[in-house]
Design an enzyme around this catalytic site. Structure first.
Site, PDB file in Angstrom:
ATOM      1  N   GLU A 108       0.832  -1.205   0.000  1.00 35.86           N
ATOM      2  CA  GLU A 108       0.000   0.000   0.000  1.00 35.86           C
ATOM      3  C   GLU A 108       0.865   1.253   0.000  1.00 35.86           C
ATOM      4  O   GLU A 108       0.592   2.211  -0.736  1.00 35.86           O
ATOM      5  CB  GLU A 108      -0.927   0.009   1.212  1.00 35.86           C
ATOM      6  N   GLU A 128      -1.984 -11.010   3.317  1.00 34.72           N
ATOM      7  CA  GLU A 128      -2.819 -11.128   4.512  1.00 34.72           C
ATOM      8  C   GLU A 128      -3.652 -12.407   4.549  1.00 34.72           C
ATOM      9  O   GLU A 128      -3.770 -13.066   5.590  1.00 34.72           O
ATOM     10  CB  GLU A 128      -3.726  -9.898   4.638  1.00 34.72           C
TER      11      GLU A 128
END
Length: 254
Positions: A108, A128
């Site tokens: 990100e 994740e």
């Protein structure tokens, strides 16, 4: 802060994550410090472009430091601090130099760049789901907006990485260079941006990103205050005069 370095050369500010032994993972304290750094650099008229980079060759940033345990919602990518908050509204153009792993929150952070230079060693991933940890969805939202849907969903659902060449193929990065040249290449992009009118660059960035999801007809008919302000600025007059006189413009940032 020891793990974050800030230096300036001319109109370029460089922010360096310096935790190579921890794969440049970001602690909560570092995240808050990043928030302070963006807030300090963005309104500074002497800063025309920011370069975000890191040390070591293994990772640009491996995301949040998992050794700290579960994070509060306001932590990395949560909307109020370093990654999730101020970078969404950063006016100053941002160049990211990515080598090694850019994973989760590090992915990100990397794709917040307006320009991304990737080393040939770069690996972009959203891990994740593979780790059973989806506390924050910032990487997911950014991936689905910056990559073809099937490519993004493949990353999101499997945790598999994109190589630097794949990222270039899919338009996620601007350039791929040998790892030893990634900082030099990012500086080259920064210098080229810094040569432009800072007001024009900021206004163009605002117009390009603030209405990116709007239908074209509405975006074209929208008033953009930064662009309207630039129309009567000294920089615009200087740019036109310099072009007519065949000389290098002297930008004032006003």
């Amino acid at each position: 802060m020891a793990d974050l370095l800030v230096e300036r050369t001319g109109h370029v500010a460089r922010v360096t994550i310096d935790r190579p032994k921890a794969l440049n993972a970001v602690t909560v304290a570092m995240d808050h410090e990043l928030e302070r750094i963006w807030a300090e650099l963005d309104p500074d008229a002497d800063v025309r472009v920011i370069v975000l980079r890191s040390t070591g060759d293994k990772a640009f940033c491996a995301g949040g430091d998992v050794k700290e345990g579960p994070r509060p919602r306001v932590a990395l990518g949560g909307g109020l601090t370093g990654v999730g908050g101020p970078l969404r509204t950063l006016r100053t153009p941002l160049v990211c130099a990515v080598q090694g792993y850019a994973l989760g929150g590090g992915f990100e952070l990397a794709v917040c760049g307006d320009v991304i230079v990737a080393a040939d060693t770069a690996r972009f991933g959203i891990t994740e789901a593979r780790l059973g940890n989806l506390a924050e969805v910032g990487p997911v939202h950014r991936a689905i907006r910056q990559l073809p849907q099937r490519v993004a969903m493949g990353m999101i659902l499997t945790g598999e990485h994109l190589t630097a060449d794949q990222a270039l193929h899919h338009g996620l990065v601007n350039e791929v260079v040998p790892a030893a040249e990634v900082h030099t290449a990012a500086d080259r992009w920064a210098d080229r941006i810094a040569e432009c009118s800072p007001l024009a660059a900021q206004a163009a960035k605002d117009a390009a990103l603030s209405r990116a999801g709007w239908p074209l007809e509405i975006a074209l008919s929208t008033r953009y205050e930064p662009i309207e302000a630039y129309a009567t600025s000294r920089d615009r007059a200087e740019g036109l005069a310099a072009f007519a006189e065949r000389r290098t413009p002297l930008w004032e940032g006003c």
